[in-house]
Design a protein around this motif. Structure first.
Motif, PDB file in Angstrom:
ATOM      1  N   ASP A  89       0.865  -1.178   0.000  1.00 36.86           N
ATOM      2  CA  ASP A  89       0.000   0.000   0.000  1.00 36.86           C
ATOM      3  C   ASP A  89       0.897   1.222   0.000  1.00 36.86           C
ATOM      4  OD1 ASP A  89      -2.169  -1.627   0.083  1.00 36.86           O
ATOM      5  OD2 ASP A  89      -2.574  -1.363   2.222  1.00 36.86           O
ATOM      6  N   ASP A  90       0.682   2.121  -0.969  1.00 35.07           N
ATOM      7  CA  ASP A  90       1.595   3.257  -1.083  1.00 35.07           C
ATOM      8  C   ASP A  90       1.238   4.356  -0.088  1.00 35.07           C
ATOM      9  OD1 ASP A  90      -0.584   4.577  -2.098  1.00 35.07           O
ATOM     10  OD2 ASP A  90       0.229   4.863  -4.119  1.00 35.07           O
ATOM     11  N   LEU A  91       1.829   5.525  -0.283  1.00 39.44           N
ATOM     12  CA  LEU A  91       1.673   6.622   0.674  1.00 39.44           C
ATOM     13  C   LEU A  91       0.222   7.042   0.887  1.00 39.44           C
ATOM     14  CD1 LEU A  91       4.755   8.640  -0.488  1.00 39.44           C
ATOM     15  CD2 LEU A  91       4.288   8.135   1.902  1.00 39.44           C
ATOM     16  N   VAL A  92      -0.601   6.935  -0.158  1.00 38.34           N
ATOM     17  CA  VAL A  92      -1.998   7.366  -0.028  1.00 38.34           C
ATOM     18  C   VAL A  92      -2.947   6.171   0.032  1.00 38.34           C
ATOM     19  CG1 VAL A  92      -1.681   9.623  -1.064  1.00 38.34           C
ATOM     20  CG2 VAL A  92      -2.055   7.663  -2.542  1.00 38.34           C
ATOM     21  N   GLY A  93      -2.402   4.989   0.342  1.00 37.76           N
ATOM     22  CA  GLY A  93      -3.242   3.828   0.581  1.00 37.76           C
ATOM     23  C   GLY A  93      -3.629   3.029  -0.634  1.00 37.76           C
ATOM     24  N   ASN A  94      -3.169   3.439  -1.808  1.00 33.91           N
ATOM     25  CA  ASN A  94      -3.477   2.668  -3.003  1.00 33.91           C
ATOM     26  C   ASN A  94      -2.500   1.494  -3.136  1.00 33.91           C
ATOM     27  OD1 ASN A  94      -5.578   4.369  -3.764  1.00 33.91           O
ATOM     28  ND2 ASN A  94      -4.185   5.753  -4.831  1.00 33.91           N
ATOM     29  N   ILE A  95      -2.940   0.443  -3.840  1.00 30.74           N
ATOM     30  CA  ILE A  95      -2.078  -0.722  -4.047  1.00 30.74           C
ATOM     31  C   ILE A  95      -0.990  -0.373  -5.053  1.00 30.74           C
ATOM     32  CG2 ILE A  95      -1.983  -3.091  -4.894  1.00 30.74           C
ATOM     33  CD1 ILE A  95      -4.830  -3.456  -3.926  1.00 30.74           C
ATOM     34  N   GLY A  96       0.255  -0.620  -4.681  1.00 31.30           N
ATOM     35  CA  GLY A  96       1.381  -0.315  -5.558  1.00 31.30           C
ATOM     36  C   GLY A  96       2.359  -1.480  -5.618  1.00 31.30           C
ATOM     37  N   ASP A  97       3.374  -1.323  -6.436  1.00 30.71           N
ATOM     38  CA  ASP A  97       4.414  -2.334  -6.596  1.00 30.71           C
ATOM     39  C   ASP A  97       5.734  -1.802  -6.068  1.00 30.71           C
ATOM     40  OD1 ASP A  97       2.720  -4.125  -7.884  1.00 30.71           O
ATOM     41  OD2 ASP A  97       3.079  -3.188  -9.828  1.00 30.71           O
ATOM     42  N   LEU A  98       6.513  -2.705  -5.461  1.00 27.29           N
ATOM     43  CA  LEU A  98       7.852  -2.367  -5.010  1.00 27.29           C
ATOM     44  C   LEU A  98       8.787  -3.469  -5.487  1.00 27.29           C
ATOM     45  CD1 LEU A  98       8.796  -0.875  -1.582  1.00 27.29           C
ATOM     46  CD2 LEU A  98      10.299  -2.457  -2.756  1.00 27.29           C
ATOM     47  N   ASP A  99       9.795  -3.100  -6.258  1.00 28.61           N
ATOM     48  CA  ASP A  99      10.719  -4.073  -6.842  1.00 28.61           C
ATOM     49  C   ASP A  99      12.040  -4.080  -6.090  1.00 28.61           C
ATOM     50  OD1 ASP A  99       8.857  -4.649  -8.846  1.00 28.61           O
ATOM     51  OD2 ASP A  99       9.578  -3.008 -10.099  1.00 28.61           O
ATOM     52  N   LEU A 100      12.587  -5.277  -5.917  1.00 33.59           N
ATOM     53  CA  LEU A 100      13.892  -5.445  -5.284  1.00 33.59           C
ATOM     54  C   LEU A 100      14.787  -6.245  -6.225  1.00 33.59           C
ATOM     55  CD1 LEU A 100      15.788  -5.196  -2.807  1.00 33.59           C
ATOM     56  CD2 LEU A 100      14.858  -7.389  -2.009  1.00 33.59           C
ATOM     57  N   TYR A 101      15.931  -5.669  -6.594  1.00 37.52           N
ATOM     58  CA  TYR A 101      16.942  -6.332  -7.406  1.00 37.52           C
ATOM     59  C   TYR A 101      18.147  -6.558  -6.507  1.00 37.52           C
ATOM     60  CZ  TYR A 101      13.919  -4.438 -11.026  1.00 37.52           C
ATOM     61  OH  TYR A 101      12.828  -4.113 -11.790  1.00 37.52           O
ATOM     62  N   SER A 102      18.518  -7.831  -6.299  1.00 30.78           N
ATOM     63  CA  SER A 102      19.487  -8.111  -5.236  1.00 30.78           C
ATOM     64  C   SER A 102      20.454  -9.215  -5.622  1.00 30.78           C
ATOM     65  CB  SER A 102      18.760  -8.488  -3.944  1.00 30.78           C
ATOM     66  OG  SER A 102      17.998  -9.674  -4.121  1.00 30.78           O
ATOM     67  N   LEU A 103      21.573  -9.223  -4.900  1.00 30.12           N
ATOM     68  CA  LEU A 103      22.600 -10.250  -5.004  1.00 30.12           C
ATOM     69  C   LEU A 103      22.710 -10.919  -3.646  1.00 30.12           C
ATOM     70  CD1 LEU A 103      24.836 -11.456  -6.890  1.00 30.12           C
ATOM     71  CD2 LEU A 103      26.400  -9.806  -5.838  1.00 30.12           C
ATOM     72  N   GLY A 104      22.754 -12.260  -3.630  1.00 29.81           N
ATOM     73  CA  GLY A 104      22.742 -12.944  -2.349  1.00 29.81           C
ATOM     74  C   GLY A 104      23.697 -14.114  -2.283  1.00 29.81           C
ATOM     75  N   LEU A 105      23.917 -14.574  -1.052  1.00 27.84           N
ATOM     76  CA  LEU A 105      24.765 -15.734  -0.785  1.00 27.84           C
ATOM     77  C   LEU A 105      23.992 -16.685   0.119  1.00 27.84           C
ATOM     78  CD1 LEU A 105      27.613 -16.978  -1.198  1.00 27.84           C
ATOM     79  CD2 LEU A 105      28.260 -15.932   0.982  1.00 27.84           C
ATOM     80  N   VAL A 106      23.961 -17.976  -0.266  1.00 25.88           N
ATOM     81  CA  VAL A 106      23.231 -18.997   0.482  1.00 25.88           C
ATOM     82  C   VAL A 106      24.224 -20.027   1.008  1.00 25.88           C
ATOM     83  CG1 VAL A 106      21.436 -20.763   0.380  1.00 25.88           C
ATOM     84  CG2 VAL A 106      21.204 -18.669  -0.972  1.00 25.88           C
ATOM     85  N   TYR A 107      24.038 -20.414   2.257  1.00 21.79           N
ATOM     86  CA  TYR A 107      24.852 -21.480   2.858  1.00 21.79           C
ATOM     87  C   TYR A 107      23.944 -22.659   3.161  1.00 21.79           C
ATOM     88  CZ  TYR A 107      27.541 -24.198   6.204  1.00 21.79           C
ATOM     89  OH  TYR A 107      28.178 -25.224   6.850  1.00 21.79           O
ATOM     90  N   ARG A 108      24.328 -23.855   2.690  1.00 24.19           N
ATOM     91  CA  ARG A 108      23.560 -25.071   2.940  1.00 24.19           C
ATOM     92  C   ARG A 108      24.239 -25.891   4.032  1.00 24.19           C
ATOM     93  NH1 ARG A 108      23.315 -24.577  -2.603  1.00 24.19           N
ATOM     94  NH2 ARG A 108      25.064 -25.990  -2.940  1.00 24.19           N
ATOM     95  N   PHE A 109      23.496 -26.192   5.071  1.00 26.47           N
ATOM     96  CA  PHE A 109      24.036 -26.936   6.202  1.00 26.47           C
ATOM     97  C   PHE A 109      24.252 -28.394   5.812  1.00 26.47           C
ATOM     98  CE2 PHE A 109      21.667 -23.425   8.064  1.00 26.47           C
ATOM     99  CZ  PHE A 109      22.600 -22.909   8.952  1.00 26.47           C
ATOM    100  N   GLY A 110      25.387 -28.951   6.266  1.00 26.01           N
ATOM    101  CA  GLY A 110      25.641 -30.365   6.062  1.00 26.01           C
ATOM    102  C   GLY A 110      25.977 -30.747   4.650  1.00 26.01           C
ATOM    103  N   HIS A 111      26.391 -29.773   3.808  1.00 29.58           N
ATOM    104  CA  HIS A 111      26.721 -30.084   2.418  1.00 29.58           C
ATOM    105  C   HIS A 111      28.134 -29.646   2.076  1.00 29.58           C
ATOM    106  CE1 HIS A 111      22.402 -30.634   2.094  1.00 29.58           C
ATOM    107  NE2 HIS A 111      22.638 -31.254   0.964  1.00 29.58           N
TER     108      HIS A 111
END
Length: 373
Positions: free
Chosen positions: A204-226
């Motif tokens: 919900d944006d500043l005036v309460g209307n439905i809006g979109d928010l985009d996230l472009y990201s770089l990540g690192l994942v650790y897998r346990f036991g692998h």
């Protein structure tokens, strides 16, 4: 009565739950058939850039309806965002991930006459639960898509020079929405994976209307036991790539073991191909030149498939080699066959779901040992 937004979010949650149940059943069935074992917990973190949609038209319309002329609206709709999460992977194609996200804050400043210095800011953070579908492309490289529900926590604040009473419009909201995204990932090792993602969050944006928010990201994942496994060396020495002729028996306290060039099979078959037959005929000449030598033929497979199936396939491969050599004139009493299945691989298979990787091809083999006493 529930609002339209709440009903939509409830539908998304029900669909997500149904999809999770169906895909878990499919994934577990596929794992049972293939023998692939990549179940396990993981944790990760992504950092990137977020971008929001601000409904400037609604802000301008509201100001004009209250007697203010709007010359321009300045938007600050980009910020930094991050997410931290834990996940559980159900085989090679499906995972469930949940965690916390903070997508930053977004602002606007309206330039009006009379001058009001009317401004607003909203911050968005919250919790999410995502269903992630994974498509292996190579041994280490995969594409994935996600869909999930979010519990959003937003804080919206307005301000002005006093000509507009803004206090009544300030809000702290908590509401349910949905999100989706796509990405690519690369396994740096058996334990660490790097990700590149694009996601869209509903808000919900500043005036309460439905809006979109985009996230472009770089990540690192650790897998346990692998952690990367360390394999024991094969019971036989590394096979030579040329035939070794034994000219006469070697007398020693312990038998001497000489290794001939190994031969390879196509995926999921014990049939000899033409290239394999050429190599085997060279071995026939070596065996006929050394009639006192005993021969052990060991069959192997790649890691794809169940251990029981691979054991049987490796034994069939060893028997197929023996049958061919007998047809070429070598006495059956000289042979001993053994199957090792997927144990003692020639090369480590980082992703057994890739059925025809270079490592898998290297492991679909038959190994010869000439035992000279």
């Amino acid at each position: 009565m529930k609002s339209l937004t709440e009903l939509n979010s409830t539908k998304v949650l029900l669909v997500l739950t149904s999809c999770l149940s169906l895909t878990m059943s499919f994934s577990l069935h596929a794992q049972e058939q293939s023998g692939y074992e990549e179940n396990g917990w993981s944790m990760g973190m992504n950092i990137g850039k977020s971008s929001a949609n601000i409904d400037s038209a609604s802000i301008q319309s509201s100001l004009e309806n209250n007697g203010f002329g709007v010359s321009s609206i300045e938007e600050d709709k980009r910020n930094e965002g991050y997410k931290i999460y834990v996940g559980y992977q159900f085989g090679p194609y499906l995972a469930l991930e949940g965690g916390y996200f903070d997508l930053g804050d977004f602002k606007f400043l309206a330039n009006t006459l009379p001058e009001t210095n009317f401004r607003g800011k909203t911050e968005l953070k919250g919790w999410n639960l995502d269903l992630v579908g994974i498509l292996p492309v190579t041994e280490r490289f995969s594409a994935f898509a996600r869909v999930g529900v979010t519990q959003n926590e937003s804080e919206t604040r307005f301000g002005s020079n006093g000509l507009i009473a803004t206090g009544a419009y300030n809000s702290d909201d908590n509401y349910t929405k949905h999100k989706f995204g796509v990405g690519l990932q690369y396994d740096l090792s058996a334990a660490f994976t790097i990700r590149l993602e694009a996601e869209r969050y509903r808000m919900d944006d500043l005036v309460g209307n439905i809006g979109d928010l985009d996230l472009y990201s770089l990540g690192l994942v650790y897998r346990f036991g692998h952690s990367t496994p360390t394999y024991q060396a094969s019971a036989a020495p590394e096979p030579a790539r040329y035939a070794v002729a034994v000219t006469e028996p070697v007398m020693a306290k312990e038998p001497e073991v000489l290794v001939l060039e190994d031969v390879h099979f196509n995926f999921d078959t014990a049939e000899l191909n033409e290239n394999t037959k050429v190599i085997l005929r060279q071995h026939v000449q070596t065996l006929k030149s050394n009639p006192q030598a005993r021969v052990r033929i060991a069959g192997y497979t790649s890691a794809s498939g169940t251990a029981e199936y691979n054991q049987a396939l490796s034994e069939r491969r060893a028997q197929a080699i023996k049958a061919f050599l007998i047809l070429e004139g070598v006495e059956a009493s000289r042979f001993k066959t053994v199957g090792y299945g997927q144990t003692n691989p020639a090369e480590y298979e980082a992703n057994p779901a890739i059925l025809r990787s270079d490592a898998a091809k290297a492991n679909m083999r038959g190994l010869f040992e000439i035992i000279v006493e």
